[in-house]
Design a protein around this motif. Structure first.
Motif, PDB file in Angstrom:
ATOM      1  N   ARG A 175       1.454  -6.649  14.082  1.00  0.00           N
ATOM      2  CA  ARG A 175       1.861  -8.053  14.010  1.00  0.00           C
ATOM      3  C   ARG A 175       1.580  -8.699  12.646  1.00  0.00           C
ATOM      4  O   ARG A 175       1.935  -9.857  12.431  1.00  0.00           O
ATOM      5  CB  ARG A 175       1.138  -8.843  15.104  1.00  0.00           C
ATOM      6  N   ASN A 176       0.952  -7.948  11.759  1.00  0.00           N
ATOM      7  CA  ASN A 176       0.510  -8.531  10.496  1.00  0.00           C
ATOM      8  C   ASN A 176       1.050  -7.733   9.311  1.00  0.00           C
ATOM      9  O   ASN A 176       0.396  -6.802   8.826  1.00  0.00           O
ATOM     10  CB  ASN A 176      -1.019  -8.560  10.460  1.00  0.00           C
ATOM     11  N   PRO A 177       2.249  -8.066   8.813  1.00  0.00           N
ATOM     12  CA  PRO A 177       2.837  -7.305   7.701  1.00  0.00           C
ATOM     13  C   PRO A 177       1.989  -7.360   6.432  1.00  0.00           C
ATOM     14  O   PRO A 177       1.972  -6.402   5.658  1.00  0.00           O
ATOM     15  CB  PRO A 177       4.204  -7.954   7.497  1.00  0.00           C
ATOM     16  N   GLU A 178       1.293  -8.471   6.174  1.00  0.00           N
ATOM     17  CA  GLU A 178       0.447  -8.553   4.991  1.00  0.00           C
ATOM     18  C   GLU A 178      -0.707  -7.547   5.066  1.00  0.00           C
ATOM     19  O   GLU A 178      -1.050  -6.898   4.075  1.00  0.00           O
ATOM     20  CB  GLU A 178      -0.113  -9.964   4.827  1.00  0.00           C
ATOM     21  N   LEU A 179      -1.289  -7.418   6.251  1.00  0.00           N
ATOM     22  CA  LEU A 179      -2.369  -6.444   6.436  1.00  0.00           C
ATOM     23  C   LEU A 179      -1.845  -5.025   6.249  1.00  0.00           C
ATOM     24  O   LEU A 179      -2.502  -4.190   5.603  1.00  0.00           O
ATOM     25  CB  LEU A 179      -2.984  -6.606   7.825  1.00  0.00           C
ATOM     26  N   ARG A 180      -0.663  -4.740   6.798  1.00  0.00           N
ATOM     27  CA  ARG A 180      -0.078  -3.404   6.627  1.00  0.00           C
ATOM     28  C   ARG A 180       0.139  -3.090   5.152  1.00  0.00           C
ATOM     29  O   ARG A 180      -0.151  -1.986   4.685  1.00  0.00           O
ATOM     30  CB  ARG A 180       1.240  -3.270   7.395  1.00  0.00           C
ATOM     31  N   THR A 181       0.660  -4.059   4.409  1.00  0.00           N
ATOM     32  CA  THR A 181       0.917  -3.837   2.983  1.00  0.00           C
ATOM     33  C   THR A 181      -0.373  -3.527   2.233  1.00  0.00           C
ATOM     34  O   THR A 181      -0.428  -2.609   1.399  1.00  0.00           O
ATOM     35  CB  THR A 181       1.604  -5.069   2.369  1.00  0.00           C
ATOM     36  N   LYS A 182      -1.419  -4.282   2.525  1.00  0.00           N
ATOM     37  CA  LYS A 182      -2.706  -4.054   1.858  1.00  0.00           C
ATOM     38  C   LYS A 182      -3.265  -2.680   2.209  1.00  0.00           C
ATOM     39  O   LYS A 182      -3.718  -1.924   1.332  1.00  0.00           O
ATOM     40  CB  LYS A 182      -3.707  -5.129   2.262  1.00  0.00           C
ATOM     41  N   LEU A 183      -3.233  -2.328   3.494  1.00  0.00           N
ATOM     42  CA  LEU A 183      -3.802  -1.049   3.910  1.00  0.00           C
ATOM     43  C   LEU A 183      -2.981   0.120   3.383  1.00  0.00           C
ATOM     44  O   LEU A 183      -3.544   1.182   3.079  1.00  0.00           O
ATOM     45  CB  LEU A 183      -3.905  -0.988   5.439  1.00  0.00           C
ATOM     46  N   ARG A 184      -1.656  -0.045   3.268  1.00  0.00           N
ATOM     47  CA  ARG A 184      -0.826   1.024   2.681  1.00  0.00           C
ATOM     48  C   ARG A 184      -1.289   1.332   1.255  1.00  0.00           C
ATOM     49  O   ARG A 184      -1.476   2.494   0.882  1.00  0.00           O
ATOM     50  CB  ARG A 184       0.642   0.603   2.667  1.00  0.00           C
ATOM     51  N   ARG A 185      -1.463   0.305   0.468  1.00  0.00           N
ATOM     52  CA  ARG A 185      -1.879   0.489  -0.928  1.00  0.00           C
ATOM     53  C   ARG A 185      -3.277   1.103  -0.995  1.00  0.00           C
ATOM     54  O   ARG A 185      -3.510   2.063  -1.738  1.00  0.00           O
ATOM     55  CB  ARG A 185      -1.851  -0.852  -1.645  1.00  0.00           C
ATOM     56  N   ASP A 186      -4.181   0.576  -0.212  1.00  0.00           N
ATOM     57  CA  ASP A 186      -5.555   1.077  -0.234  1.00  0.00           C
ATOM     58  C   ASP A 186      -5.630   2.521   0.259  1.00  0.00           C
ATOM     59  O   ASP A 186      -6.407   3.330  -0.267  1.00  0.00           O
ATOM     60  CB  ASP A 186      -6.451   0.199   0.633  1.00  0.00           C
ATOM     61  N   ALA A 187      -4.834   2.846   1.266  1.00  0.00           N
ATOM     62  CA  ALA A 187      -4.849   4.198   1.834  1.00  0.00           C
ATOM     63  C   ALA A 187      -4.445   5.226   0.795  1.00  0.00           C
ATOM     64  O   ALA A 187      -5.111   6.260   0.618  1.00  0.00           O
ATOM     65  CB  ALA A 187      -3.913   4.266   3.040  1.00  0.00           C
ATOM     66  N   ASN A 188      -3.362   4.964   0.100  1.00  0.00           N
ATOM     67  CA  ASN A 188      -2.868   5.905  -0.899  1.00  0.00           C
ATOM     68  C   ASN A 188      -3.877   6.101  -2.027  1.00  0.00           C
ATOM     69  O   ASN A 188      -4.182   7.233  -2.428  1.00  0.00           O
ATOM     70  CB  ASN A 188      -1.532   5.402  -1.450  1.00  0.00           C
ATOM     71  N   ASP A 189      -4.422   5.013  -2.542  1.00  0.00           N
ATOM     72  CA  ASP A 189      -5.398   5.096  -3.632  1.00  0.00           C
ATOM     73  C   ASP A 189      -6.637   5.875  -3.208  1.00  0.00           C
ATOM     74  O   ASP A 189      -7.156   6.720  -3.944  1.00  0.00           O
ATOM     75  CB  ASP A 189      -5.807   3.693  -4.087  1.00  0.00           C
ATOM     76  N   TYR A 190      -7.101   5.590  -2.012  1.00  0.00           N
ATOM     77  CA  TYR A 190      -8.340   6.220  -1.516  1.00  0.00           C
ATOM     78  C   TYR A 190      -8.148   7.712  -1.273  1.00  0.00           C
ATOM     79  O   TYR A 190      -8.954   8.537  -1.723  1.00  0.00           O
ATOM     80  CB  TYR A 190      -8.765   5.509  -0.235  1.00  0.00           C
ATOM     81  N   ALA A 191      -7.074   8.091  -0.567  1.00  0.00           N
ATOM     82  CA  ALA A 191      -6.879   9.495  -0.190  1.00  0.00           C
ATOM     83  C   ALA A 191      -6.679  10.383  -1.406  1.00  0.00           C
ATOM     84  O   ALA A 191      -7.290  11.454  -1.521  1.00  0.00           O
ATOM     85  CB  ALA A 191      -5.694   9.622   0.763  1.00  0.00           C
ATOM     86  N   LEU A 192      -5.823   9.958  -2.332  1.00  0.00           N
ATOM     87  CA  LEU A 192      -5.518  10.805  -3.482  1.00  0.00           C
ATOM     88  C   LEU A 192      -6.566  10.692  -4.578  1.00  0.00           C
ATOM     89  O   LEU A 192      -6.669  11.590  -5.431  1.00  0.00           O
ATOM     90  CB  LEU A 192      -4.133  10.461  -4.030  1.00  0.00           C
ATOM     91  N   GLY A 193      -7.348   9.633  -4.547  1.00  0.00           N
ATOM     92  CA  GLY A 193      -8.396   9.495  -5.554  1.00  0.00           C
ATOM     93  C   GLY A 193      -9.697  10.159  -5.172  1.00  0.00           C
ATOM     94  O   GLY A 193     -10.363  10.785  -6.011  1.00  0.00           O
ATOM     95  N   SER A 194     -10.072  10.077  -3.903  1.00  0.00           N
ATOM     96  CA  SER A 194     -11.387  10.562  -3.471  1.00  0.00           C
ATOM     97  C   SER A 194     -11.357  11.952  -2.851  1.00  0.00           C
ATOM     98  O   SER A 194     -12.423  12.554  -2.658  1.00  0.00           O
ATOM     99  CB  SER A 194     -11.989   9.578  -2.450  1.00  0.00           C
ATOM    100  N   TRP A 195     -10.186  12.464  -2.528  1.00  0.00           N
ATOM    101  CA  TRP A 195     -10.104  13.734  -1.800  1.00  0.00           C
ATOM    102  C   TRP A 195      -9.160  14.705  -2.518  1.00  0.00           C
ATOM    103  O   TRP A 195      -8.303  15.330  -1.900  1.00  0.00           O
ATOM    104  CB  TRP A 195      -9.638  13.488  -0.363  1.00  0.00           C
TER     105      TRP A 195
END
Length: 395
Positions: free
Chosen positions: A349-369
């Motif tokens: 129900r929260n497109p702004e939250l989805r957008t933020k988590l999409r960006r954070d997810a990509n940065d975190y997964a490919l940066g830390s793992w």
């Protein structure tokens, strides 16, 4: 350095062990090392991994009782390779699975006079009783602990993908040296994927809220929890769709549960998908990736979803505890269908939250793992073991 992997499983059998083996082999090769693999044959299956290769020795095999997806190699046939392998000058043996691979791998390492490492990929305590349902659950857990302790203490070092797995093995009485080296991600593997094409292929309209679960459909994966949770989401958001990618022994049971919960219009089973194309499309089609397994030693599919910029809603048990950090591309749910459904609805129900988590997810997964970093850590472990035994790698 020349390394010999021994495994009871590999592609075309799709699971986290196969993915881990392939990832480390590729990364170690990039670092200038040579990795040969002994694995079962899978007769009658047409798959790129089955093509002849000088560094992949496929052994004759037969079906495993109660587990038709897997194959069992003959230990004697593997050991018969001893003279040939000795002539090739391997520096180290790395066992990837228990059973035949463990017994044969330990024997080959002794024959070759080299260190032996084993990766503990699977949380057998929460696994075996699903496949021997007529045996008492407590007995199977006790046997799994004893079996794991015995095998791990036979090798020079144990590789674990998570802190939780290391803690469990120490609790069993494993006293072998232990190193936490999870399977990493290769950024180039996560540049593709077309969610719109996937939606068009399966007639999912653009605006339909879509959840995705990817993984082997096994009883220990807790997919039943996801379906019961979905019933609560559907009650508030009737148009939601859950796409389930994968196959396995629990598939028929899950389909029956879908019918009992009256979710036939809200669940789509799409089977196994090719990792290089359709699987990436499936991830990209999701508004959120949902996961609730309590037995993952790492939870690689969660990282893969994040690497493809898909927000995750998941419980945090075993290996996923190391991955999931609230706000870093995910919402962590309690082991409670109501709380999990609440967080799914919050995200949808929260497109702004989805957008933020999409960006954070990509940065975190490919940066830390990153897979290259994990491979370098593995090489350092190999070198320490060689030094400890007074040996030096050939290259």
């Amino acid at each position: 350095m020349k390394i010999l992997y021994v495994s009871d499983v590999y592609f075309p059998r799709v699971n986290g062990v196969s993915t881990s083996i392939a990832t480390f082999r590729d990364e170690l090769t990039r670092l200038g090392h040579t990795v040969h693999l002994i694995a079962p044959d899978y007769p009658g299956i047409d798959h790129p991994s089955m093509r002849p290769s000088p560094d992949l020795l496929r052994m004759p095999s037969w079906r495993v009782p109660f587990d038709p997806e897997d194959r069992m190699m003959g230990r004697r046939r593997v050991l018969a390779l001893g003279d040939r392998l000795a002539a090739e000058g391997f520096d180290l043996v790395h066992i990837q699975t228990p059973f035949v691979a463990h017994r044969a791998g330990v024997a080959l390492a002794r024959r070759l006079g080299v260190p032996v490492v084993e990766t503990y990929h699977t949380y057998f305590e929460e696994y075996l009783y699903h496949y021997v349902p007529f045996a008492p659950r407590g007995l199977m857990r006790a046997l799994a602990r004893r079996f794991s302790r015995s095998q791990c203490n036979e090798v020079d070092a144990v590789v674990v993908p998570s802190r939780a797995m290391a803690e469990a093995l120490r609790g069993y009485g494993v006293d072998a040296p232990m190193e936490r080296i999870p399977t990493g991600l290769r950024p180039e593997d996560f540049r593709g994927g077309n969610g719109n094409e996937f939606r068009q292929r399966f007639r999912i309209h653009d605006g339909r809220p879509t959840l995705v679960h990817i993984g082997r459909l096994a009883f220990e994966k807790n997919v039943e929890f996801i379906l019961r949770m979905l019933r609560r989401v559907v009650d508030e958001m009737p148009e939601v769709l859950l796409v389930i990618a994968g196959e396995g022994p629990a598939q028929s049971s899950l389909k029956r549960l879908v019918a009992r919960l009256r979710l036939q219009e809200n669940v789509l089973f799409v089977g196994y998908l090719d990792r290089s194309g359709d699987l990436l499309d499936c991830y990209r089609a999701a508004d959120a990736f949902v996961f609730a397994s309590k037995t993952e030693t790492q939870g690689l599919v969660v990282l893969e979803a994040m690497a493809l910029a898909v927000p995750v809603v998941s419980t945090a048990y075993m290996g996923t505890r190391d991955i999931l950090e609230p706000g870093r591309g995910c919402l962590v749910a309690d082991d409670d269908e109501s709380d999990f459904a609440h967080k799914v609805l919050l995200l949808l129900r929260n497109p702004e939250l989805r957008t933020k988590l999409r960006r954070d997810a990509n940065d975190y997964a490919l940066g830390s793992w990153n897979a290259a970093v994990m491979a370098e850590r593995m090489v350092e472990l190999y070198r320490r073991l060689l030094r400890h035994k007074g040996l030096r790698a050939v290259a």
